[in-house]
Design a protein around this motif. Structure first.
Motif, mmCIF file in Angstrom:
data_model
loop_
_atom_site.group_PDB
_atom_site.id
_atom_site.type_symbol
_atom_site.label_atom_id
_atom_site.label_comp_id
_atom_site.label_asym_id
_atom_site.label_seq_id
_atom_site.Cartn_x
_atom_site.Cartn_y
_atom_site.Cartn_z
ATOM 1 N N GLY A 17 -2.809 4.073 2.113
ATOM 2 C CA GLY A 17 -1.932 3.114 2.779
ATOM 3 C C GLY A 17 -0.913 3.821 3.651
ATOM 4 N N HIS A 26 -1.470 2.345 -2.584
ATOM 5 C CA HIS A 26 -2.678 2.288 -1.766
ATOM 6 C C HIS A 26 -3.537 1.119 -2.226
ATOM 7 C CE1 HIS A 26 -1.445 6.125 -0.192
ATOM 8 N NE2 HIS A 26 -1.215 6.491 -1.436
ATOM 9 N N ASP A 27 -4.309 0.604 -1.292
ATOM 10 C CA ASP A 27 -5.083 -0.599 -1.603
ATOM 11 C C ASP A 27 -6.384 -0.262 -2.321
ATOM 12 O OD1 ASP A 27 -3.261 -2.235 -0.427
ATOM 13 O OD2 ASP A 27 -4.161 -2.026 1.560
#
Ligand SMILES: NC(=O)c1ccc[n+]([C@@H]2O[C@H](COP(=O)([O-])OP(=O)(O)OC[C@H]3O[C@@H](n4cnc5c(N)ncnc54)[C@H](OP(=O)(O)O)[C@@H]3O)[C@@H](O)[C@H]2O)c1
Length: 276
Positions: A17, A26-27
């Motif tokens: 991210g 973070h995804d």
């Protein structure tokens, strides 16, 4: 029997991210990709459950994994022919629905555990076994301290040590978790958030195991100043078997421990031959 194989598999990945956001998270994304092509000697395993630990959670926070995939060494799945199996090693693709693994990395799983409980064994179970049995060689009557008893590895180690007849003492940041451990058979526990927890442990040892009683083994997930903390309650020649770093990634080891012949033993589990 001719088996219908799926054409694709789904993969859980972590995408880096934007670094300007603090804290940076973070995804996690689900991606579709073609089914792996099997090489000779490999099996296709459908993953039914995967266990995550701190390292995996850390991957989502700091994206430590270079491949940007979550890495999870603990896993359970079933081969296409519906044979339930445990996977023995660390595989970077374990967050895929279907994975190709070497035949010798798969063993039949026991019937009495469901998918989720089985998923805990290749990592948490083997780490606890290696600590308590292989490295510490816990015997009946040993006084053992297990730190951070709320942890999965620690809870498994508690049950293994109790089954071997040890007197188990625990530490935790939660009074409730200490009570639960006592309910499982621990002699008692101390709160590691209190700076004088080792003095409290010393009193507990005297109460439960008699004047002059010492701990012969510490099974630790915290690191940091564990050697100094347990210095007084750990007997000469005693062992600290360490597998985690929830308190700190550094462990202080001084001449005080050397002069008492105390040992610090590290554990790192990548393969789980003990499950064979
Ligand atoms: N070396 C290896 O091969 C190996 C294998 C498995 C796991 N690990 C590592 O071992 C650690 C524990 O794993 P896990 O799966 O059992 O994790 P977990 O289930 O999430 O347990 C973590 C526990 O750590 C305890 N803790 C937190 N801060 C602490 C501190 N300052 N001092 C002592 N304990 C503290 C907490 O206990 P309370 O809730 O009781 O306060 C918490 O429940 C992680 O760092 C993991 O990455 C290493």
């Amino acid at each position: 029997m001719c088996l219908e194989l799926p054409r694709s598999t789904r993969l859980l990945t972590v995408k880096r991210g934007p670094a300007d956001k603090k804290p940076t998270y973070h995804d996690a994304l689900l991606e579709e990709k073609p089914l792996p092509i099997l090489k000779t000697g490999q099996l296709l395993v459908k993953m039914n459950a995967v266990a995550f630990n701190h390292r995996d959670v850390g991957s989502a926070k700091v994206c430590v994994s270079r491949t940007s995939e979550l890495r999870s060494p603990s896993s359970y799945g079933s081969v296409k022919a519906n044979t339930p199996v445990l996977l023995l090693g660390v595989h970077s693709e374990l967050t895929e629905r279907y994975v190709a693994v070497e035949r010798d990395q798969v063993i039949a799983s026991p019937d009495h555990l469901d998918d989720e409980h089985l998923a805990a064994w290749p990592l948490a179970g083997v780490t606890a076994w290696r600590a308590a049995v292989v490295y510490a060689n816990i015997q009946k009557g040993d006084n053992v301290l297990i730190t951070g008893i709320g942890g999965g590895v620690a809870l498994t180690a508690l049950q293994i040590c109790l089954a071997r007849g040890a007197n188990v003492f625990v530490s935790s940041g939660s009074e409730d978790k200490i009570k639960k451990a006592v309910g499982l058979g621990a002699k008692g526990g101390v709160n590691y958030r209190q700076s004088d927890w080792s003095a409290t442990l010393e009193k507990l040892l005297v109460k439960e195991a008699g004047q002059g009683a010492r701990v012969s083994v510490v099974i630790d997930s915290g690191g940091g100043d564990i050697m100094a903390q347990v210095g007084k309650v750990l007997k000469s020649g005693g062992k600290v078997v360490i597998y985690g770093m929830t308190a700190s990634p550094k462990v202080t080891f001084t001449m005080r421990e050397v002069l008492k012949n105390q040992q610090l033993i590290g554990i790192f589990v990548r393969r789980s031959p003990e499950l064979n």
